[in-house]
Design an enzyme around this catalytic site. Structure first.
Site, PDB file in Angstrom:
ATOM      1  N   ILE A   1       0.778  -1.207   0.094  1.00 27.59           N
ATOM      2  CA  ILE A   1       0.135  -0.056  -0.044  1.00 27.59           C
ATOM      3  C   ILE A   1       0.750   1.228  -0.105  1.00 27.59           C
ATOM      4  O   ILE A   1       0.816   2.139  -1.048  1.00 27.59           O
ATOM      5  CB  ILE A   1      -0.902   0.017   1.169  1.00 27.59           C
ATOM      6  CG1 ILE A   1      -2.003  -1.245   1.012  1.00 27.59           C
ATOM      7  CG2 ILE A   1      -1.805   1.181   1.316  1.00 27.59           C
ATOM      8  CD1 ILE A   1      -2.834  -1.246  -0.197  1.00 27.59           C
TER       9      ILE A   1
ATOM     10  N   HIS B   1      -7.554 -11.441  -6.924  1.00 28.99           N
ATOM     11  CA  HIS B   1      -8.741 -12.023  -6.592  1.00 28.99           C
ATOM     12  C   HIS B   1      -9.741 -11.373  -7.570  1.00 28.99           C
ATOM     13  O   HIS B   1      -9.890 -10.204  -7.962  1.00 28.99           O
ATOM     14  CB  HIS B   1      -9.258 -11.473  -5.335  1.00 28.99           C
ATOM     15  CG  HIS B   1      -8.229 -12.385  -4.077  1.00 28.99           C
ATOM     16  ND1 HIS B   1      -8.727 -13.461  -3.906  1.00 28.99           N
ATOM     17  CD2 HIS B   1      -7.389 -11.944  -3.286  1.00 28.99           C
ATOM     18  CE1 HIS B   1      -7.849 -14.068  -2.869  1.00 28.99           C
ATOM     19  NE2 HIS B   1      -6.931 -13.025  -2.428  1.00 28.99           N
TER      20      HIS B   1
ATOM     21  N   LYS C   1     -10.541 -16.063   2.774  1.00 33.24           N
ATOM     22  CA  LYS C   1     -10.941 -16.826   1.832  1.00 33.24           C
ATOM     23  C   LYS C   1     -11.107 -18.322   1.705  1.00 33.24           C
ATOM     24  O   LYS C   1     -11.369 -18.783   0.872  1.00 33.24           O
ATOM     25  CB  LYS C   1     -10.058 -16.593   0.503  1.00 33.24           C
ATOM     26  CG  LYS C   1      -9.975 -15.089   0.438  1.00 33.24           C
ATOM     27  CD  LYS C   1     -10.797 -14.410  -0.798  1.00 33.24           C
ATOM     28  CE  LYS C   1     -10.858 -12.920  -1.088  1.00 33.24           C
ATOM     29  NZ  LYS C   1     -10.862 -12.333   0.292  1.00 33.24           N
TER      30      LYS C   1
ATOM     31  N   CYS D   1      22.955 -19.571  -7.976  1.00 30.24           N
ATOM     32  CA  CYS D   1      21.901 -20.398  -7.287  1.00 30.24           C
ATOM     33  C   CYS D   1      21.462 -21.441  -8.299  1.00 30.24           C
ATOM     34  O   CYS D   1      20.881 -21.049  -9.285  1.00 30.24           O
ATOM     35  CB  CYS D   1      20.762 -19.459  -7.084  1.00 30.24           C
ATOM     36  SG  CYS D   1      19.269 -20.404  -6.598  1.00 30.24           S
TER      37      CYS D   1
ATOM     38  N   CYS E   1      19.455 -24.252  -8.089  1.00 29.31           N
ATOM     39  CA  CYS E   1      18.123 -24.691  -8.044  1.00 29.31           C
ATOM     40  C   CYS E   1      17.347 -23.527  -8.860  1.00 29.31           C
ATOM     41  O   CYS E   1      16.410 -24.209  -9.567  1.00 29.31           O
ATOM     42  CB  CYS E   1      17.797 -24.540  -6.560  1.00 29.31           C
ATOM     43  SG  CYS E   1      18.654 -25.450  -5.365  1.00 29.31           S
TER      44      CYS E   1
ATOM     45  N   CYS F   1      17.118 -26.302  -2.288  1.00 33.89           N
ATOM     46  CA  CYS F   1      18.084 -26.384  -1.459  1.00 33.89           C
ATOM     47  C   CYS F   1      17.823 -25.350  -0.353  1.00 33.89           C
ATOM     48  O   CYS F   1      18.809 -25.179   0.605  1.00 33.89           O
ATOM     49  CB  CYS F   1      19.529 -26.604  -2.088  1.00 33.89           C
ATOM     50  SG  CYS F   1      20.507 -25.062  -2.082  1.00 33.89           S
TER      51      CYS F   1
ATOM     52  N   CYS G   1      23.916 -21.705  -2.484  1.00 34.11           N
ATOM     53  CA  CYS G   1      24.181 -20.186  -3.159  1.00 34.11           C
ATOM     54  C   CYS G   1      24.449 -19.096  -1.748  1.00 34.11           C
ATOM     55  O   CYS G   1      24.868 -18.259  -1.943  1.00 34.11           O
ATOM     56  CB  CYS G   1      23.166 -19.745  -4.048  1.00 34.11           C
ATOM     57  SG  CYS G   1      21.673 -19.680  -3.469  1.00 34.11           S
TER      58      CYS G   1
END
Lengths: 573, 438
Positions: free
Chosen positions: A95, A132, A337, A491, A493, A528, A533
């Site tokens: 916001i 939504h 929800k 990284c 993954c 991982c 990393c």
């Protein structure tokens, strides 16, 4: 008076005289003491009367245990002392950041303040990222109005700010054919609310969602449901705001205000006194506390916690979706929800969240039983969800008011404040619309005393850090040839390169922590969880920011990773 | 050894002019990849070794303790020394090595060869290879995967990460720590951090037995008076910024926490050594079949997976407890990949009962030129006086007695294919059994 009398009768009956209600400045004020937090919340709801009062001020004391206070930065300096600005925005969540960006369209001195070390550290990075369609909102609610508008705005905003936005639609599944009557009436209502729906029979549903439970008989599909990465959106807004001249004050907590003749004169912070002409209260779970400092409290925030779990990318097939089952929660779903299963903007599967009240507004801890519960719940929809595929989980706090609606208004007594409070779900969806609305409101308020000009240099376009793994080969090759660091994978993954990590560290919103890098480029968000990393990102931060290794932290200065060089260690602990 | 494709470590003129076609491409330059590359080159195959990091050696680079190489080199070496021995041998071959190179895609072409897409700091590169050897190692199970709950502070890290910080960066990741899990790296780090002046409050193991080697228990914990608490686990962590304490709790045989046994321990770090998972995410796209018990691909005794031309070795195949075993297996994988020719394999399964945690290889290729079969297994529970028998139908192929077998110690059974062929009923497979002996 009659209303208060009736309320007191009810309260007496329920709490044996421990709680008392009175009317004050157009609000219902509850006082007394109780040893059950649930009861305190219950009393708050009981006092709601939206037609007659601005809101409920719930001052009932909780006697069972001390309530943990606001977590403040542990240092003081004078970096922002004597800062005079046109607008101070308190809270750099989705916001605050989106309002800052919209206000940057005007030639104004804007200071965006947050007590945390980075933007979007609370609810804005702890939700499921759904945009939504507004299924469960009611006409007349503030949040309903902004949700519809915000949902429509995401296409444009995502292009301007260059963040990922997908519109896979949402499936609301029904496991009982007898519910068809209810759902067809509901579809009429949704049509009236301008929410498009499509009916899907059992076979169509099975075709669309792999592994859906055999028990699901049919579904209503909402094509306007979308998904974003909530922190990506928040950071994008903040960066675009800063690119356009908004100043950001992090690690800065507003601890008091000087108010004179219904005007806020100054904000006291741990980093000096700030003098704004107008204050925008976007302080999330602490918005009522800020309102209190401004002597303009007319609502109460109560924290409602929820937990989400994230699955390994392996579990996601080629199709994206948002899916949930009607009426599957035995707990009342009025204020939540009820959660769902979502393919996140970053291609993981996410389940959750649940909802329960807590007195600690910053309790982000997780508990095994919540994970088991949400897993069990969503297995009704997708029976093949495996606990062993979960790679991460986290909790967030919804900043709910007792009225269960957004508070977006000028101050009731204090003149130079705008409250943007009680923004829980669907706050992320509504944010672009709220930001436009509030910025116009602020413009009008300021225009009464100063000349506000348009900022002709405003650039609505923000370029994201390139996501190389998603680029086509030619484009990726071209970028690597321009910057070889894009060809060094750090990284494994998530396939994030050194170049992207360095980019994250050199943008307009400062970032110098492992979590900051993680939320910007996803290094460490894979299976991982940063095992490989983490140290490499730490090294890169130290190198780029010219810090010692032991100065690098996880989220802020109080969460450093290392204790200094080996061989020099003091053995006395 | 020819270095290719990496900007900072090679002169420009060494980029090979060839059409980037190889007989054998090895993915991963740790102990398995090094050994596989060496053995492939020795069998005259045009070999490419791809390493993700800037330097060869894999996890050995950070294992500065000794104890490596007792089988392969008959001496006690440190991790970096062990790796260097292999790098030195590789220098004498014409294996091509590319570091800082990441495989993003592997595809099988219609002619049965493989097409790989590589990301390097010179850009995207493509290569073709007749065979692939997966030597991608394993990763550590994270705190989230064992469902540690509570807050999310700094100070919760895996033993391997702690080892990197201590040994590579020369930085202390802990002052006072609790170690959860008694895997080998956890034990090694208990000693390492103690030597650096940190306090290791204790090692906690949810299972009944030690997770690592007995040798490490004695050298790393007993020698330093670090207590091991079995059947105890960490149930919650505290502290919002930096870890301030952990809650440990006794568990029953089914690992359920026993109420009332909770204990809070103040500490600044929680170091996890709770298991290793073979890394095969890349290869899964090729359609390899994964063994649920090893979490690695199923393979025959030549280390060839169920996809023709794709071999696997080292911890990507199954988690080994000695690097020497990794090198031995990888040697076979490299050799078989080098000598690979497309044909229909005559695979028979090696079946095992529930007393085994796992047994590899999963198959024997009766048609292979490689006649030596190394069967590695782990038991599910600690057992004394055990006889392990490999048989087909009623006929015993080999039988071996063990004074004790433990889940954390891998056992080896070596046979020759000839011995299987001698008996009648091998066509339906062989089975391995465990029996108590007096």
């Amino acid at each position: 008076m009659n209303l208060i009398h009736k309320l007191n009768q009810k309260l007496d009956k329920m709490f044996n005289g421990a709680v008392h209600a009175r009317e004050e400045n157009g609000c219902v004020v509850l006082t007394g003491s109780l040893d059950s937090w649930e009861d305190i919340v219950k009393a708050g709801y009981l006092a709601v009367n939206k037609k007659r009062y601005y809101g409920v001020i719930n001052d009932i004391e909780y006697t069972k245990e001390p309530i943990p206070g606001i977590r403040l930065p542990d240092f003081e300096d004078s970096v922002y002392d004597d800062t005079h600005c046109d607008i101070a925005i308190i809270g750099a969540g989705i916001i605050g950041c989106s309002i800052a960006r919209e206000l940057a369209r005007y030639k104004l001195k804007i200071l965006l303040i947050d007590k945390e070390h980075d933007v979007g550290m609370h609810a804005s990075s702890r939700n499921d990222g759904e945009i939504h369609p507004g299924i469960d909102l009611i006409k007349g609610q503030v949040k309903q109005k902004f949700n519809i508008k915000g949902n429509e705005m995401y296409d444009r905003v995502s292009k301007e700010l260059d963040f990922k936005f997908y519109k896979p639609g949402q499936y609301l599944c029904f496991d009982d054919k007898r519910l068809k009557f209810i759902s067809s009436i509901a579809r009429l209502y949704w049509r009236f609310m301008k929410i498009p729906t499509i009916y899907l029979n059992k076979n169509q549903l099975k075709e669309r969602i792999d592994g859906i439970s055999e028990k699901m008989e049919y579904a209503v599909f909402f094509p306007t449901a979308g998904v974003v990465s909530p922190y990506e959106v928040t950071i994008a807004y903040a960066e675009n705001a800063c690119d356009n001249g908004v100043r950001i004050a992090l690690d800065t907590a507003v601890t008091n205000m000087e108010v004179s003749q219904n005007n806020i004169i100054s904000l006291k912070t741990n980093r000096g006194t700030i003098y704004p002409k107008l204050v925008i209260n976007a302080a999330g779970a602490y918005a009522d506390k800020i309102a209190g400092m401004a002597q303009d409290r007319f609502y109460t925030i109560h924290a409602r916690k929820g937990t989400n779990a994230i699955f390994d990318k392996k579990t996601v097939k080629d199709k994206r979706y948002i899916v949930s089952t009607y009426g599957m929660s035995k707990v009342k779903t009025v204020h939540s929800k009820g959660g769902g299963i979502i393919t996140t903007a970053d291609d993981n599967m996410l389940i959750g969240p649940d909802a329960y009240e807590t007195f600690d507004r910053e309790d982000f801890s997780t508990d095994g039983k919540n994970i088991d519960q949400i897993l069990q719940k969503h297995r009704r929809t997708l029976p093949n969800l495996k606990k062993s595929d979960i790679i991460a989980y986290y909790s967030g706090i919804r900043a709910a008011t007792y009225e269960e609606d957004f508070v977006i208004t000028e101050g009731k007594r204090t003149k130079n404040i705008i409250h943007v409070a009680g923004i829980q779900s669907p706050g992320l969806t509504a944010a672009p619309a709220i930001a436009e609305y509030v910025s116009r409101m602020a413009y009008k308020m300021l225009s009464k005393s100063i000349l506000v000009e348009l900022n002709n240099d405003f650039n609505p376009i923000r370029k994201a850090i390139p996501d190389l793994s998603k680029l086509n080969e030619e484009e990726r090759d071209r970028l690597i040839k321009m910057n070889p660091d894009y060809g060094v994978i750090v990284c494994r993954c998530e396939e994030i390169s050194l170049g992207q990590i360095k980019d994250a560290l050199t943008r307009s919103v400062p970032c110098d922590t492992l979590d900051g890098v993680k939320r910007r480029v996803r290094a460490g968000m894979g299976r991982c969880q940063g095992g490989f990393c983490g140290p490499l990102v730490l090294k890169t931060i130290a190198q780029v920011k010219k810090m010692d290794y032991d100065q690098v932290a996880k989220k802020d200065d109080q969460s450093r990773i290392l204790f200094g060089k080996t061989k020099k260690h003091d053995t006395k602990v | 050894m020819i270095r290719v494709g990496f900007c900072s470590e090679r002169p420009k003129n060494m980029i090979p002019k060839s059409e980037n076609t190889y007989d054998v491409t090895i993915i991963g330059g740790g102990p398995a990849g090094l050994s596989a590359a060496l053995s492939s080159a020795k069998n005259n195959a045009k070999t490419l070794l791809i390493e993700r990091e800037a330097k060869l050696g894999g996890i050995l680079k950070q294992c500065i303790h000794d104890g490596f190489g007792l089988i392969m080199f008959k001496q006690k070496l440190t991790g970096p020394e062990y790796a260097q021995y292999y790098i030195n041998m590789l220098e004498k071959t014409d294996v091509e090595v590319t570091c800082s190179t990441f495989v993003t895609e592997m595809k099988r072409k219609e002619d049965g060869t493989f097409h790989l897409v590589l990301v390097t700091c010179d850009g995207i590169r493509h290569i073709c290879s007749k065979t692939i050897v997966l030597a991608t190692g394993c990763r550590e199970r994270s705190a989230k995967q064992i469902f540690i709950h509570g807050t999310r502070p700094a100070g919760i890290l895996t033993a391997g990460t702690a080892q990197y910080y201590t040994n590579i960066l020369g930085q202390m990741p802990a002052k006072k720590c609790v170690i959860l899990g008694s895997g080998d790296i956890g034990l090694i780090m208990a000693r390492r951090l103690t030597l650096e002046g940190a306090v290791v409050e204790g090692v906690y193991e949810a299972k009944k037995d030690l997770g690592g080697l007995l040798r490490n228990y004695s050298q790393c914990l007993m020698d330093f008076n670090i207590p091991l608490h079995t059947q105890t686990t960490c149930t919650r962590v505290f502290g919002e910024k930096r870890l301030s304490a952990v809650e440990v709790c006794a568990v029953d045989d089914d690992m359920n926490p026993l109420e009332g046994s909770e204990r809070i321990i103040e500490c600044d770090s929680l170091i996890l050594s709770v298991g290793l998972i073979p890394e095969n995410e890349l290869a899964e796209k090729l359609g390899i079949v994964t063994d649920k018990e090893t979490n690695g691909p199923a393979a025959d005794h030549c280390h060839q997976t169920m996809v023709d031309g794709v071999f696997v070795c080292g911890n990507a195949f199954h988690v080994n407890d000695l690097v020497d075993y990794v090198s031995l297996g990888a040697k076979t994988a490299g050799k078989c990949a080098a000598l690979y020719s497309k044909k229909i394999r005559k695979l028979i399964p090696i079946l095992h009962d529930g007393y085994f945690a796992y047994c590899v290889p999963q198959f024997i290729d009766m048609s292979a030129n490689e006649k030596k079969v190394d069967i590695y297994f782990r038991s599910r529970k600690k057992e004394d006086k055990i006889q392990v028998t490999l048989s087909a139908g009623d006929e015993v192929i080999i039988s071996k007695k063990y004074v004790q077998i433990r889940p954390s110690e891998m056992e080896l059974l070596q046979i020759d294919i000839g011995e299987i062929e001698k008996i009648n009923n091998w066509k339906n497979g062989v089975s391995i059994k465990m029996e108590k002996v007096e």
